[in-house]
Write a protein that holds these residues in place. Structure first.
Motif, PDB file in Angstrom:
ATOM      1  N   LEU A   1      52.863  31.788  37.332  1.00  0.00           N
ATOM      2  CA  LEU A   1      53.045  32.845  36.334  1.00  0.00           C
ATOM      3  C   LEU A   1      53.390  34.194  36.957  1.00  0.00           C
ATOM      4  CD1 LEU A   1      50.087  31.920  33.946  1.00  0.00           C
ATOM      5  CD2 LEU A   1      52.520  31.424  33.632  1.00  0.00           C
ATOM      6  N   GLY A   2      53.551  34.227  38.281  1.00  0.00           N
ATOM      7  CA  GLY A   2      53.900  35.460  38.968  1.00  0.00           C
ATOM      8  C   GLY A   2      52.789  36.486  38.987  1.00  0.00           C
ATOM      9  N   ARG A   3      51.549  36.013  38.915  1.00  0.00           N
ATOM     10  CA  ARG A   3      50.403  36.910  38.931  1.00  0.00           C
ATOM     11  C   ARG A   3      49.924  37.164  40.349  1.00  0.00           C
ATOM     12  NH1 ARG A   3      46.510  33.933  34.526  1.00  0.00           N
ATOM     13  NH2 ARG A   3      47.629  34.479  32.612  1.00  0.00           N
ATOM     14  N   GLN A   4      49.297  38.293  40.525  1.00  0.00           N
ATOM     15  CA  GLN A   4      48.659  38.588  41.794  1.00  0.00           C
ATOM     16  C   GLN A   4      47.463  37.652  41.975  1.00  0.00           C
ATOM     17  OE1 GLN A   4      47.535  42.678  42.173  1.00  0.00           O
ATOM     18  NE2 GLN A   4      46.839  42.470  44.282  1.00  0.00           N
ATOM     19  N   ALA A   5      47.235  37.215  43.194  1.00  0.00           N
ATOM     20  CA  ALA A   5      46.113  36.317  43.464  1.00  0.00           C
ATOM     21  C   ALA A   5      44.803  36.961  43.015  1.00  0.00           C
ATOM     22  CB  ALA A   5      46.055  35.982  44.947  1.00  0.00           C
ATOM     23  N   ASN A   6      43.954  36.166  42.362  1.00  0.00           N
ATOM     24  CA  ASN A   6      42.692  36.672  41.842  1.00  0.00           C
ATOM     25  C   ASN A   6      41.718  36.950  42.987  1.00  0.00           C
ATOM     26  OD1 ASN A   6      39.734  35.703  40.739  1.00  0.00           O
ATOM     27  ND2 ASN A   6      40.862  36.906  39.244  1.00  0.00           N
ATOM     28  N   ALA A   7      41.274  38.197  43.107  1.00  0.00           N
ATOM     29  CA  ALA A   7      40.422  38.604  44.235  1.00  0.00           C
ATOM     30  C   ALA A   7      39.098  37.849  44.233  1.00  0.00           C
ATOM     31  CB  ALA A   7      40.167  40.114  44.174  1.00  0.00           C
ATOM     32  N   ARG A   8      38.519  37.679  43.066  1.00  0.00           N
ATOM     33  CA  ARG A   8      37.238  36.983  42.975  1.00  0.00           C
ATOM     34  C   ARG A   8      37.384  35.524  43.409  1.00  0.00           C
ATOM     35  NH1 ARG A   8      32.518  38.188  40.195  1.00  0.00           N
ATOM     36  NH2 ARG A   8      31.252  36.432  39.507  1.00  0.00           N
ATOM     37  N   GLY A   9      38.458  34.889  42.946  1.00  0.00           N
ATOM     38  CA  GLY A   9      38.704  33.504  43.323  1.00  0.00           C
ATOM     39  C   GLY A   9      38.902  33.356  44.825  1.00  0.00           C
ATOM     40  N   GLN A  10      39.600  34.317  45.435  1.00  0.00           N
ATOM     41  CA  GLN A  10      39.818  34.276  46.883  1.00  0.00           C
ATOM     42  C   GLN A  10      38.507  34.417  47.640  1.00  0.00           C
ATOM     43  OE1 GLN A  10      42.873  37.380  47.290  1.00  0.00           O
ATOM     44  NE2 GLN A  10      44.316  35.794  47.916  1.00  0.00           N
ATOM     45  N   ARG A  11      37.627  35.307  47.157  1.00  0.00           N
ATOM     46  CA  ARG A  11      36.331  35.469  47.821  1.00  0.00           C
ATOM     47  C   ARG A  11      35.505  34.195  47.726  1.00  0.00           C
ATOM     48  NH1 ARG A  11      35.876  40.471  44.815  1.00  0.00           N
ATOM     49  NH2 ARG A  11      36.778  42.192  45.990  1.00  0.00           N
ATOM     50  N   PHE A  12      35.548  33.571  46.545  1.00  0.00           N
ATOM     51  CA  PHE A  12      34.820  32.316  46.391  1.00  0.00           C
ATOM     52  C   PHE A  12      35.371  31.245  47.333  1.00  0.00           C
ATOM     53  CE2 PHE A  12      32.796  33.401  42.229  1.00  0.00           C
ATOM     54  CZ  PHE A  12      31.528  32.937  42.546  1.00  0.00           C
ATOM     55  N   SER A  13      36.677  31.228  47.503  1.00  0.00           N
ATOM     56  CA  SER A  13      37.288  30.262  48.427  1.00  0.00           C
ATOM     57  C   SER A  13      36.803  30.507  49.853  1.00  0.00           C
ATOM     58  CB  SER A  13      38.821  30.361  48.368  1.00  0.00           C
ATOM     59  OG  SER A  13      39.295  29.958  47.107  1.00  0.00           O
ATOM     60  N   GLU A  14      36.685  31.776  50.219  1.00  0.00           N
ATOM     61  CA  GLU A  14      36.198  32.113  51.562  1.00  0.00           C
ATOM     62  C   GLU A  14      34.741  31.676  51.740  1.00  0.00           C
ATOM     63  OE1 GLU A  14      36.850  36.286  51.748  1.00  0.00           O
ATOM     64  OE2 GLU A  14      39.040  36.109  51.749  1.00  0.00           O
ATOM     65  N   VAL A  15      33.924  31.899  50.700  1.00  0.00           N
ATOM     66  CA  VAL A  15      32.524  31.480  50.764  1.00  0.00           C
ATOM     67  C   VAL A  15      32.439  29.963  50.892  1.00  0.00           C
ATOM     68  CG1 VAL A  15      30.367  31.296  49.451  1.00  0.00           C
ATOM     69  CG2 VAL A  15      31.609  33.453  49.497  1.00  0.00           C
ATOM     70  N   SER A  16      33.227  29.267  50.084  1.00  0.00           N
ATOM     71  CA  SER A  16      33.211  27.806  50.116  1.00  0.00           C
ATOM     72  C   SER A  16      33.674  27.277  51.472  1.00  0.00           C
ATOM     73  CB  SER A  16      34.116  27.257  49.016  1.00  0.00           C
ATOM     74  OG  SER A  16      34.078  25.846  48.988  1.00  0.00           O
ATOM     75  N   LYS A  17      34.697  27.918  52.031  1.00  0.00           N
ATOM     76  CA  LYS A  17      35.193  27.516  53.353  1.00  0.00           C
ATOM     77  C   LYS A  17      34.109  27.705  54.407  1.00  0.00           C
ATOM     78  CE  LYS A  17      38.961  28.390  56.640  1.00  0.00           C
ATOM     79  NZ  LYS A  17      40.170  29.218  56.926  1.00  0.00           N
ATOM     80  N   ALA A  18      33.358  28.805  54.293  1.00  0.00           N
ATOM     81  CA  ALA A  18      32.266  29.062  55.237  1.00  0.00           C
ATOM     82  C   ALA A  18      31.180  27.998  55.110  1.00  0.00           C
ATOM     83  CB  ALA A  18      31.677  30.447  54.986  1.00  0.00           C
ATOM     84  N   VAL A  19      30.868  27.619  53.874  1.00  0.00           N
ATOM     85  CA  VAL A  19      29.852  26.580  53.660  1.00  0.00           C
ATOM     86  C   VAL A  19      30.320  25.257  54.245  1.00  0.00           C
ATOM     87  CG1 VAL A  19      28.673  25.192  51.896  1.00  0.00           C
ATOM     88  CG2 VAL A  19      28.814  27.674  51.643  1.00  0.00           C
TER      89      VAL A  19
END
Length: 427
Positions: free
Chosen positions: A181-199
């Motif tokens: 949809l040409g939207r900017q990446a969701n900041a909250r979703g990116q942070r959650f991805s980083e947390v999940s990657k760390a886990v």
């Protein structure tokens, strides 16, 4: 501004028109009988309203879907849990359409489901898994067995459980949809991805830690063998063996309490991250569904109480946001608990230095058995280095998770989709 009622042209065969920017929802009673929905749901399914309302939701089920998925889907819903996954549906005119469905029990009974068009790499993988399951079901695999096989395959694909699969697939579908949809990446979703990657990284280190702990259990046994060879002069080695055996038991108990099992501190942390990630993502899509519904133009044949449905969507999206925030607080709390546990374990591992020093003293006193004792000392050196390194890394990752969870908690409003205003928080 209202959403246009102009229907897109439907092909004679293949896929029903369903755009990436569209979200449709439906609501059922406890038996899965359709009570309500939006115009996009009616249009894509091609069923007239008078045949949708009061019909079982399986009226749109496609024969290409494995029964095992729906067994898992309804098992979770009836247990009061949210559930999401990929579903292939069939429209009234025979066209098919894939959705990523997110469903939840409703306060007071019944269920609500919102769907978006999937496009991530996960979708391609799961659709192939469904094909395999359908073939096995045709050969006699029961729905319950099929559901268990699906979960087992997800573990083989790297997901610890279905909850973690939901968290990951939801996040990826959101990211893929934003890109489409040409939207900017969701900041909250990116942070959650980083947390999940760390886990996930912490899981790798804890698995390696467990392997080292298992290897340690052989050390007291080797010491006892050496002590028996020394006969009367083997007393000190026997004492060291007994001391090391006690330490090994403490280590084993720590692993059971803080790492292994579904009730362990680490499992609590991992599950809290998945729950918060799922609920935050579902809140976001529910909020967008509500925003779309408010601008949607009702058809002349619609039987929907629009004011009531808007209220329902507001209540559900707000509830999801509140639960996601509550789960974040749980993530913070569990990260602190696990962080303290890692600190306790590091102090316990430091006690290995005493045993190692005692072994070195005995090695100097018993030159005739120096080679055997030195082998044990080398083992202890290797174990201690490995354990300390792993624990340091796990401690760093846990601190990262805690910091990221706090950042997410402080930026709660960052999860709203474009164009959606603030919502009130339920108690």
């Amino acid at each position: 501004m209202s959403t246009s009622r102009v229907k897109p042209t439907r092909p004679a065969k293949g896929e029903a028109p369903f755009e990436f920017g569209e979200i449709f929802f439906s609501r059922t009673d406890e038996r899965g009988v359709i009570q309500s929905g939006n115009e996009i749901f009616q249009r894509v399914s091609e069923h007239p309203w008078d045949r949708l309302i009061g019909a079982p939701h399986k009226v749109i089920r496609h024969p290409d879907m494995p029964k095992g998925f729906f067994h898992l889907f309804w098992e979770r819903l009836k247990a009061g849990k949210v559930v999401s996954g990929y579903v292939k549906n069939m429209a009234a005119d025979g066209l098919h359409y894939w959705v990523y469905a997110m469903a939840s029990p409703m306060p007071g009974g019944g269920y609500i489901s919102v769907r978006v068009k999937p496009s991530s790499e996960v979708f391609k993988t799961i659709s192939k898994e469904y094909e395999s399951l359908c073939k096995l079901e045709a050969e006699g695999l029961t729905p319950e067995e099929s559901a268990a096989r699906l979960v087992a395959r997800l573990r083989e694909l790297g997901y610890s459980d279905y909850e973690q699969f939901m968290a990951s697939s939801l996040s990826r579908e959101h990211a893929a949809r934003d890109q489409k949809l040409g939207r900017q990446a969701n900041a909250r979703g990116q942070r959650f991805s980083e947390v999940s990657k760390a886990v996930q990284e912490a899981i790798s280190h804890t698995n390696a830690l467990c392997e080292t702990f298992n290897a340690i259990e052989a050390v007291p046994h080797n010491m006892r063998i050496l002590a028996s060879r020394l006969e009367a002069s083997g007393g000190p080695i026997a004492a060291i063996s007994s001391n090391y055996g006690s330490m090994s038991k403490e280590i084993s108990d720590w692993v059971d309490q803080f790492i292994l099992g579904e009730k362990s501190a680490f499992a609590n942390l991992r599950n809290a991250v998945s729950r918060s990630r799922v609920r935050s993502a579902m809140a976001r899509v529910m909020e967008e569904a509500r925003a779309q519904f408010e601008t949607e133009e009702a058809s002349e044949t619609s039987q929907i109480d629009r004011a009531k449905e808007q209220e329902v969507l507001l209540e559900v999206s707000t509830s999801f946001r509140a639960h996601a925030d509550s789960d974040l607080e749980t993530v913070e709390r569990e990260a602190q608990v696990f962080g303290r546990a890692v600190g306790e374990m590091k102090r316990l591992i430091a006690g290995l230095s005493t045993t190692r020093m005692m072994c070195k003293i005995e090695s100097a006193r018993l030159p005739e058995h120096n080679e055997s004792l030195m082998a044990i000392i080398d083992q202890l050196d290797s174990f201690q280095t490995e354990l300390e390194g792993r624990l340091d890394k796990i401690g760093e990752i846990t601190a990262t998770v805690l910091s990221a969870a706090r950042a997410l908690d402080q930026g709660r409003d960052g999860g709203k989709p474009p164009g959606v205003g603030a919502v009130r928080k339920v108690a």
